[in-house]
Design a protein around this motif. Structure first.
Motif, PDB file in Angstrom:
ATOM      1  N   MET A 166      -1.931  23.429  12.396  1.00  0.00           N
ATOM      2  CA  MET A 166      -1.097  23.946  13.486  1.00  0.00           C
ATOM      3  C   MET A 166      -0.975  22.880  14.571  1.00  0.00           C
ATOM      4  N   ASN A 167       0.082  22.937  15.347  1.00  0.00           N
ATOM      5  CA  ASN A 167       0.386  21.878  16.300  1.00  0.00           C
ATOM      6  C   ASN A 167       0.507  22.443  17.707  1.00  0.00           C
ATOM      7  N   THR A 168      -0.178  21.799  18.665  1.00  0.00           N
ATOM      8  CA  THR A 168      -0.123  22.255  20.061  1.00  0.00           C
ATOM      9  C   THR A 168       0.638  21.289  20.956  1.00  0.00           C
ATOM     10  N   ASN A 169       1.315  20.316  20.349  1.00  0.00           N
ATOM     11  CA  ASN A 169       2.137  19.416  21.152  1.00  0.00           C
ATOM     12  C   ASN A 169       3.296  20.188  21.767  1.00  0.00           C
ATOM     13  N   VAL A 170       3.554  19.944  23.039  1.00  0.00           N
ATOM     14  CA  VAL A 170       4.654  20.636  23.713  1.00  0.00           C
ATOM     15  C   VAL A 170       5.969  19.939  23.369  1.00  0.00           C
ATOM     16  N   ILE A 171       6.925  20.749  22.898  1.00  0.00           N
ATOM     17  CA  ILE A 171       8.243  20.228  22.538  1.00  0.00           C
ATOM     18  C   ILE A 171       9.258  20.734  23.563  1.00  0.00           C
ATOM     19  N   LYS A 172       9.945  19.819  24.204  1.00  0.00           N
ATOM     20  CA  LYS A 172      11.000  20.179  25.152  1.00  0.00           C
ATOM     21  C   LYS A 172      12.286  20.378  24.348  1.00  0.00           C
ATOM     22  N   ILE A 173      12.776  21.636  24.277  1.00  0.00           N
ATOM     23  CA  ILE A 173      13.964  21.921  23.467  1.00  0.00           C
ATOM     24  C   ILE A 173      15.200  21.312  24.094  1.00  0.00           C
ATOM     25  N   HIS A 174      15.393  21.594  25.368  1.00  0.00           N
ATOM     26  CA  HIS A 174      16.569  21.078  26.081  1.00  0.00           C
ATOM     27  C   HIS A 174      16.087  20.027  27.074  1.00  0.00           C
ATOM     28  N   LYS A 175      16.259  18.777  26.678  1.00  0.00           N
ATOM     29  CA  LYS A 175      15.624  17.699  27.428  1.00  0.00           C
ATOM     30  C   LYS A 175      16.282  17.433  28.771  1.00  0.00           C
ATOM     31  N   ASN A 176      17.587  17.610  28.875  1.00  0.00           N
ATOM     32  CA  ASN A 176      18.295  17.197  30.089  1.00  0.00           C
ATOM     33  C   ASN A 176      18.859  18.371  30.885  1.00  0.00           C
ATOM     34  N   GLU A 177      18.631  19.594  30.413  1.00  0.00           N
ATOM     35  CA  GLU A 177      19.194  20.756  31.095  1.00  0.00           C
ATOM     36  C   GLU A 177      18.070  21.548  31.766  1.00  0.00           C
ATOM     37  N   CYS A 178      18.394  22.113  32.934  1.00  0.00           N
ATOM     38  CA  CYS A 178      17.405  22.916  33.671  1.00  0.00           C
ATOM     39  C   CYS A 178      17.578  24.376  33.279  1.00  0.00           C
ATOM     40  N   ILE A 179      17.022  24.747  32.109  1.00  0.00           N
ATOM     41  CA  ILE A 179      17.169  26.114  31.614  1.00  0.00           C
ATOM     42  C   ILE A 179      16.380  27.086  32.488  1.00  0.00           C
ATOM     43  N   GLY A 180      15.181  26.646  32.924  1.00  0.00           N
ATOM     44  CA  GLY A 180      14.345  27.531  33.721  1.00  0.00           C
ATOM     45  C   GLY A 180      14.923  27.842  35.079  1.00  0.00           C
ATOM     46  N   CYS A 181      15.883  27.032  35.530  1.00  0.00           N
ATOM     47  CA  CYS A 181      16.476  27.269  36.842  1.00  0.00           C
ATOM     48  C   CYS A 181      17.352  28.512  36.868  1.00  0.00           C
ATOM     49  N   GLN A 182      17.761  29.006  35.717  1.00  0.00           N
ATOM     50  CA  GLN A 182      18.748  30.086  35.675  1.00  0.00           C
ATOM     51  C   GLN A 182      18.141  31.443  36.002  1.00  0.00           C
ATOM     52  N   VAL A 183      16.866  31.620  35.741  1.00  0.00           N
ATOM     53  CA  VAL A 183      16.213  32.891  36.029  1.00  0.00           C
ATOM     54  C   VAL A 183      14.719  32.634  36.223  1.00  0.00           C
ATOM     55  N   GLU A 184      14.079  33.406  37.052  1.00  0.00           N
ATOM     56  CA  GLU A 184      12.643  33.256  37.284  1.00  0.00           C
ATOM     57  C   GLU A 184      11.885  33.723  36.047  1.00  0.00           C
ATOM     58  N   SER A 185      10.989  32.886  35.556  1.00  0.00           N
ATOM     59  CA  SER A 185      10.228  33.251  34.369  1.00  0.00           C
ATOM     60  C   SER A 185       8.825  32.674  34.445  1.00  0.00           C
ATOM     61  N   ALA A 186       7.924  33.293  33.707  1.00  0.00           N
ATOM     62  CA  ALA A 186       6.528  32.841  33.694  1.00  0.00           C
ATOM     63  C   ALA A 186       5.990  32.978  32.282  1.00  0.00           C
ATOM     64  N   LEU A 187       5.319  31.937  31.810  1.00  0.00           N
ATOM     65  CA  LEU A 187       4.664  31.974  30.511  1.00  0.00           C
ATOM     66  C   LEU A 187       3.317  32.668  30.658  1.00  0.00           C
ATOM     67  N   SER A 188       3.124  33.747  29.913  1.00  0.00           N
ATOM     68  CA  SER A 188       1.845  34.455  29.975  1.00  0.00           C
ATOM     69  C   SER A 188       1.657  35.268  28.701  1.00  0.00           C
ATOM     70  N   PHE A 189       0.426  35.793  28.543  1.00  0.00           N
ATOM     71  CA  PHE A 189       0.106  36.615  27.377  1.00  0.00           C
ATOM     72  C   PHE A 189      -0.133  38.072  27.772  1.00  0.00           C
ATOM     73  N   ARG A 190       0.308  38.421  28.990  1.00  0.00           N
ATOM     74  CA  ARG A 190       0.117  39.798  29.460  1.00  0.00           C
ATOM     75  C   ARG A 190       0.812  40.809  28.534  1.00  0.00           C
ATOM     76  N   PRO A 191       2.068  40.586  28.107  1.00  0.00           N
ATOM     77  CA  PRO A 191       2.700  41.573  27.217  1.00  0.00           C
ATOM     78  C   PRO A 191       1.951  41.737  25.896  1.00  0.00           C
ATOM     79  N   LEU A 192       1.367  40.650  25.381  1.00  0.00           N
ATOM     80  CA  LEU A 192       0.593  40.747  24.143  1.00  0.00           C
ATOM     81  C   LEU A 192      -0.670  41.561  24.372  1.00  0.00           C
ATOM     82  N   VAL A 193      -1.329  41.342  25.508  1.00  0.00           N
ATOM     83  CA  VAL A 193      -2.535  42.113  25.832  1.00  0.00           C
ATOM     84  C   VAL A 193      -2.223  43.597  25.892  1.00  0.00           C
ATOM     85  N   GLU A 194      -1.128  43.956  26.574  1.00  0.00           N
ATOM     86  CA  GLU A 194      -0.735  45.367  26.658  1.00  0.00           C
ATOM     87  C   GLU A 194      -0.426  45.927  25.272  1.00  0.00           C
TER      88      GLU A 194
END
Length: 804
Positions: free
Chosen positions: A1-29
């Motif tokens: 398995m690989n834990t290297n971070v891959i940037k899908i969209h290298k030159n576009e600010c995808i995260g700027c379009q909506v507030e988001s957070a990476l977490s495992f809270r939904p999986l825990v629930e």
């Protein structure tokens, strides 16, 4: 398995379009909810993972993708829970990403290698739509689905086409994003949306304008992670490509090129080439044309080697007598001695050559060639990949055969069919004028249009009642017979062959019998045909080969599905025989009858075969310039038209006893008193009306066959009746005189109806006369015997009417 971070969209600010957070809270629930109900051993696994996540407190909060490499063992446990237990991570394309896919933080080795190996420059389906716009559609698709139960913007999947650098073939992948573990929160009261307005924006591809104004992304927050999976769909996409080639292209070179390319992708071997050779016939003898209707390596090689046509044709004829698959992995001298046609292939550089017979409706339609310039073993794996395409290739061959036959007929009609003598003189003049212009310095290069002005039209239609319904009934009856015979055959096999697959096929057959009654289009029929040709027929062939005791059962079933003689086509054969009987007898009657009309005054008579028989008649001075025209001839032909419809109704009724399937006819006349102009259309090889006003005549002709009586659901045309449609009351008055005369003569019943008709598209004010046909009694003459004085009076009345 690989834990290297891959940037899908290298030159576009995808995260700027909506507030988001990476977490495992939904999986825990999710795990906590599952533990409340899960009673199996899985619960221990869920509990172990939950404890491990809670132990690392940082995983319970928002976290950066780069930090997750420290928790590889936890991520591997998540992978184990969310994927099939037997899945091999070296073969599985699977990854975890940020909620809005932007960064991949954990992936299988196969996924990581896929992403690194697929150079964007090799991408086939380059899309001009900006990445930001695609991502906005993705985001709103999730929001509309979660909060409004509305899914329309975009499926969370992408079809990705890529050229394999090794095979040089196009491969297709389905990239799907699962947002099950993404929570979405909205700040404040959720806005109401006008979905009618939204639908309009969708149609104009401007839905984002509406959504950004009415559903601002600043009010939403995404929390959790997404799952990305990639599936190789090359096989299915290749089959779909062949279907598209049949639908969207002509059935000649263009379609063949697309199909061959799809077969190469289907095979997965860039060294293989394919040839398509439908069996075309002229006078029941095979002919071969590699320019338009086939692309065959064997034909090309034979022509390049100057092989005599007779030799080539004899080889193919011999093959046609005993069609079978031929596999030659490497052409050598011993094989050339046995099969001389291999010599021309070897001379053309072919090393490996195989032939697969292609069928359409159990009839040999042609062959599929598989060849290469180096040694290739055609194995079961390759055949299994090609097998789903065989019925579609059979359909392509059938289209090519029909197209070839149509082209033959077109040239035959163009070059050899004689014109009617009544109008041929004018075509002769046009040809002579054209030849004169060719021999002079005139710039005229096109032949003049042949036109007849001020012609009186007559139209009649003899239609087979409910022909479409009868066809559907016959088809469904035949399919019931076919499936019931198949069920009997499978049950008989089951006594000696112990396979669970037989029970599955029996279930499918019974399910299809239930579905037949609700068939709404040809699509369901095609699906049933694919079930038979892809599942049933190969199964029966294998069982017959491996279990000789079932040979008689299988052979008896295949006798049932022979179109020319089998019981599974009996109803359709009976229907076609009945329809052909009616149309042939009606056509012959009209041909003989109109020949007598020409003796009184020349006219143009054109007959068309539909589900019944339609005809146009044009009469006027310009048909015969040397013979004075009078309206008396028009009235005579109108009286003939009404009389002939009676005779046709009687004729079709007398045929019922000879029909395997009882069919009835309806008789329709369109009365049009105004003269029109007609011109011969060189492109369609037929006469057509001239001028906007006259076109209305053609419009009415095409639409009145299904017209309803005003205020009812009753069709005007009915069996045992003659219907006459008109606009002008004076037209009706003339025909009512004819009807009165024919009632006295014993042709028509005393039940004349004067009817108003429903409006048709672009046509209003239609009326009709309808009267019943009086049939002759074989036992007694039902014709009314007139007194000499009555007969003399009627004859004077008709003579006076004809003169006026």
């Amino acid at each position: 398995m690989n834990t290297n971070v891959i940037k899908i969209h290298k030159n576009e600010c995808i995260g700027c379009q909506v507030e988001s957070a990476l977490s495992f809270r939904p999986l825990v629930e999710y795990l906590k909810d599952r533990l409340k109900t899960e009673k199996s051993v899985k619960s221990e696994f869920y509990r172990f993972l939950l404890e491990k996540i809670e132990k690392d407190e940082v995983l319970l909060n928002s976290i950066d993708a780069e930090e997750l490499s420290k928790y590889k063992d936890t991520l591997e446990l998540i992978f184990t829970i969310l994927t099939p237990l037997m899945g091999d991570e070296d073969d599985l394309f699977w990854a975890l990403s940020t909620p809005i896919p932007d960064q991949i933080f954990f992936s299988t080795n196969a996924f990581y290698k896929f992403f690194k190996d697929h150079d964007p420059k090799n991408k086939v389906n380059k899309d001009s739509e900006p990445v930001e716009k695609k991502q906005l559609k993705f985001i709103y698709n999730i929001i509309l689905n979660r909060f409004y139960n509305f899914t329309y913007v975009l499926k969370n999947e992408i079809i990705y086409a890529h050229v394999n650098e090794e095979t040089k073939l196009t491969q297709y992948y389905n990239i799907q994003t699962d947002t099950k573990f993404v929570d979405i929160k909205h700040k404040g009261k959720l806005p109401e949306l006008n979905f009618e307005a939204l639908a309009q924006y969708f149609q104009e591809d401007k839905e984002l304008e509406y959504l950004l104004d009415n559903l601002p992304l600043k009010d939403f927050k995404f929390d959790g992670f997404s799952i990305i999976s990639i599936t190789d769909v090359t096989l299915q996409h290749s089959i779909d490509g062949i279907r598209d080639a049949l639908v969207n292209h002509n059935y000649q070179t263009e379609a063949y090129t697309h199909v061959i390319q799809a077969l190469k992708s289907l095979s997965g071997d860039g060294s293989l080439e394919f040839g398509l050779m439908p069996f075309l016939t002229v006078n029941n003898k095979l002919v071969f044309d590699n320019k338009e209707f086939s692309q065959s390596m064997l034909i090309n090689s034979a022509k390049a080697a100057n092989l005599e046509e007779e030799v080539f044709y004899s080889l193919v004829d011999k093959y046609k007598e005993n069609p079978k698959a031929i596999f030659v992995s490497a052409i050598n001298d011993d094989q050339i001695t046995k099969d001389p046609f291999l010599r021309v292939l070897k001379e053309a550089g072919v090393c490996s050559y195989s032939v697969l017979p292609v069928y359409y409706n159990n009839q040999l339609a042609g062959v599929l060639e598989v060849y290469s310039n180096h040694e290739v073993q055609v194995d079961d794996k390759l055949l299994s990949r090609l097998r789903p395409a065989m019925p579609l290739i059979g359909q392509l061959f059938q289209y090519s055969i029909e197209e070839f036959d149509a082209k033959m007929d077109e040239v035959l009609m163009d070059k050899f069919t004689a014109l009617q003598p009544s109008v041929q003189w004018k075509f002769n003049e046009a040809v002579w004028h054209f030849l004169q212009s060719q021999n002079s310095n005139s710039k005229v290069k096109e032949i003049e249009t042949v036109t007849f002005k001020h012609m009186y039209p007559l139209f009649g239609a003899v239609d087979i009642r409910n022909s479409t319904t009868e066809r559907n009934i016959a088809l469904k009856d035949d399919l019931n017979v076919l499936l019931n015979h198949l069920i009997d055959a499978l049950k008989a096999m089951k006594k000696t062959v112990k396979l669970d697959l037989i029970d599955k096929l029996l279930f499918n057959c019974k399910d299809w019998i239930k579905q037949i009654g609700s068939f709404a289009s040809s699509n369901e029929e095609n699906q049933l045909r694919e079930f038979l040709e892809l599942e049933v027929y190969p199964f029966l062939s294998i069982i017959k080969g491996n279990h000789p005791e079932t040979a008689e059962i299988v052979d008896q079933y295949f006798e049932v599905v022979v179109p020319a003689t089998g019981a599974a086509y009996a109803n359709r054969r009976q229907l076609e025989i009945s329809m052909q009987l009616i149309n042939t007898e009606v056509s012959q009657y009209l041909e003989k009858s109109q020949a007598n009309l020409q003796a009184s005054y020349p006219c143009y008579f054109a007959k068309f075969r539909t589900d019944g028989v339609e005809y146009d008649i044009y009469i006027g001075q310009e048909i015969a310039p040397e013979k004075p025209f009078d309206l008396l001839y028009l009235k005579n032909i109108r009286l003939w038209q009404l009389t002939s419809m009676v005779e046709i109704a009687r004729l079709s009724k007398s045929l019922i006893g000879e029909m395997p399937r009882k069919l009835e006819t309806t008789q329709l006349i369109f009365i049009h008193s105004n003269a029109i102009d007609i011109s011969f259309r060189n492109d369609e090889r037929r006469f057509d009306v001239e001028g906007a006003y006259n076109i209305r005549y053609e419009v009415v002709k095409k639409r009145i066959d299904k017209v309803l009586i005003k205020g009812t659901t009753e069709r005007l045309t009915q069996p045992h009746k003659i219907s006459m449609v008109y606009f002008n009351p004076d037209e009706a008055k003339e025909y009512m005189e004819y009807i009165k005369y024919m009632q006295v003569q014993g042709y028509l019943n005393d039940d004349l109806e004067q009817l108003d008709l429903d409006e048709l598209q672009g046509v209003s004010g239609l009326k009709a006369l309808r009267v019943g046909v009086k049939y002759l009694d074989a036992k007694k003459d039902t014709t009314k015997k007139l007194k000499p004085t009555e007969l003399k009076s009627i004859e004077k009345e008709i003579a006076k009417m004809l003169q006026n």
